[in-house]
Scaffold this active site. Structure first.
Site, PDB file in Angstrom:
ATOM      1  N   HIS A  87     -53.545  36.558 -13.731  1.00 56.58           N
ATOM      2  CA  HIS A  87     -52.472  35.914 -14.506  1.00 56.58           C
ATOM      3  C   HIS A  87     -51.886  34.728 -13.723  1.00 56.58           C
ATOM      4  CE1 HIS A  87     -48.689  36.320 -17.150  1.00 56.58           C
ATOM      5  NE2 HIS A  87     -48.283  35.535 -16.164  1.00 56.58           N
ATOM      6  N   GLU A  88     -51.620  34.962 -12.425  1.00 58.44           N
ATOM      7  CA  GLU A  88     -51.015  33.899 -11.606  1.00 58.44           C
ATOM      8  C   GLU A  88     -52.006  32.755 -11.365  1.00 58.44           C
ATOM      9  OE1 GLU A  88     -48.008  34.255 -11.578  1.00 58.44           O
ATOM     10  OE2 GLU A  88     -47.890  36.411 -11.833  1.00 58.44           O
ATOM     11  N   GLY A 139     -45.188  39.182 -10.073  1.00 59.76           N
ATOM     12  CA  GLY A 139     -45.926  38.026  -9.586  1.00 59.76           C
ATOM     13  C   GLY A 139     -45.239  36.758 -10.045  1.00 59.76           C
ATOM     14  N   GLN A 197     -44.079  27.852 -12.006  1.00 57.47           N
ATOM     15  CA  GLN A 197     -42.984  28.533 -12.705  1.00 57.47           C
ATOM     16  C   GLN A 197     -41.622  28.168 -12.112  1.00 57.47           C
ATOM     17  OE1 GLN A 197     -44.995  32.615 -12.570  1.00 57.47           O
ATOM     18  NE2 GLN A 197     -43.975  32.634 -14.555  1.00 57.47           N
ATOM     19  N   CYS A 255     -44.455  37.588 -19.033  1.00 54.65           N
ATOM     20  CA  CYS A 255     -44.412  36.477 -18.079  1.00 54.65           C
ATOM     21  C   CYS A 255     -42.968  36.042 -17.892  1.00 54.65           C
ATOM     22  CB  CYS A 255     -45.257  35.322 -18.631  1.00 54.65           C
ATOM     23  SG  CYS A 255     -45.301  33.854 -17.584  1.00 54.65           S
ATOM     24  N   LEU A 256     -42.597  35.756 -16.648  1.00 52.43           N
ATOM     25  CA  LEU A 256     -41.236  35.300 -16.363  1.00 52.43           C
ATOM     26  C   LEU A 256     -40.906  34.021 -17.131  1.00 52.43           C
ATOM     27  CD1 LEU A 256     -41.235  35.839 -12.493  1.00 52.43           C
ATOM     28  CD2 LEU A 256     -40.042  37.242 -14.186  1.00 52.43           C
ATOM     29  N   HIS A 316     -51.893  30.383 -14.108  1.00 49.78           N
ATOM     30  CA  HIS A 316     -50.739  29.469 -14.051  1.00 49.78           C
ATOM     31  C   HIS A 316     -51.074  28.202 -13.258  1.00 49.78           C
ATOM     32  CE1 HIS A 316     -47.251  31.358 -15.925  1.00 49.78           C
ATOM     33  NE2 HIS A 316     -47.470  32.513 -15.314  1.00 49.78           N
TER      34      HIS A 316
HETATM   35 CO    CO Z   1     -46.627  34.274 -15.830  1.00 44.18          CO
END
Ligand code: CO
Length: 159
Positions: A131-132, A46, A51, A89-90, A135
């Site tokens: 999670h997204e 995701g 991000q 997380c990225l 963000h």
């Molecule tokens: Co993340």
């Protein structure tokens, strides 16, 4: 195909509240496609627009590599149960921790074609969407995770 730079924790863009998408433009469609390319190239499941430095309410998720969902203005309208599992997380490379989330959710969103849609999700998909969605409100999983730790070379469930 375009790969975008992934912003890392500490970048102020990740702390901002993102704005709603009010009009489907070529720019927003390209952003979704570039976000997807960037997510796949990074082994993510995701990714959220902040991000990649864009403060709009846009998310791409694909937890099994065959069902990509592009979610604009996602709103979780129903939640049930709770489940705790490991997240990464990225934007937080090599950092992992356990996060408690709703086990099942119903999310309402705008598709890339401008239609309002609702889906129910559970398991990893539900976790990933939650999670997204965080963000988009400037929240990172490390703000709410337990047992936060660094683990190198662990490629799983990054968002
Ligand atoms: Co993340």
């Amino acid at each position: 195909m375009a790969l975008l730079e992934i912003k890392k924790a500490g970048d102020p863009v990740l702390k901002q509240t993102c704005t709603e998408v009010t009009k489907i433009t070529k720019k927003i469609k390209k952003l979704l496609d570039d976000m997807a390319d960037t997510m796949y190239a990074s082994d993510g499941v995701g990714i959220a627009a902040p991000q990649v430095g864009e403060t709009v309410r846009a998310v791409v998720v694909d937890v099994d590599r065959k069902s990509r969902h592009d979610l604009l203005n996602p709103v979780i309208i129903w939640r049930e149960g709770s489940a705790t599992d490991t997240e990464g997380c990225l934007s937080c490379p090599d950092i992992y921790g356990e996060v408690e989330r709703a086990e099942k959710i119903r999310v309402r969103y705008l598709t890339r074609y401008g239609k309002t849609k609702e889906i129910e999700a559970e398991g990893l998909l539900a976790r990933c969407i939650q999670h997204e969605a965080d963000h988009l409100d400037g929240k990172l999983f490390i703000d709410i995770a337990q047992n936060i730790r660094e683990e190198k070379d662990k490629k799983k469930r990054i968002k």
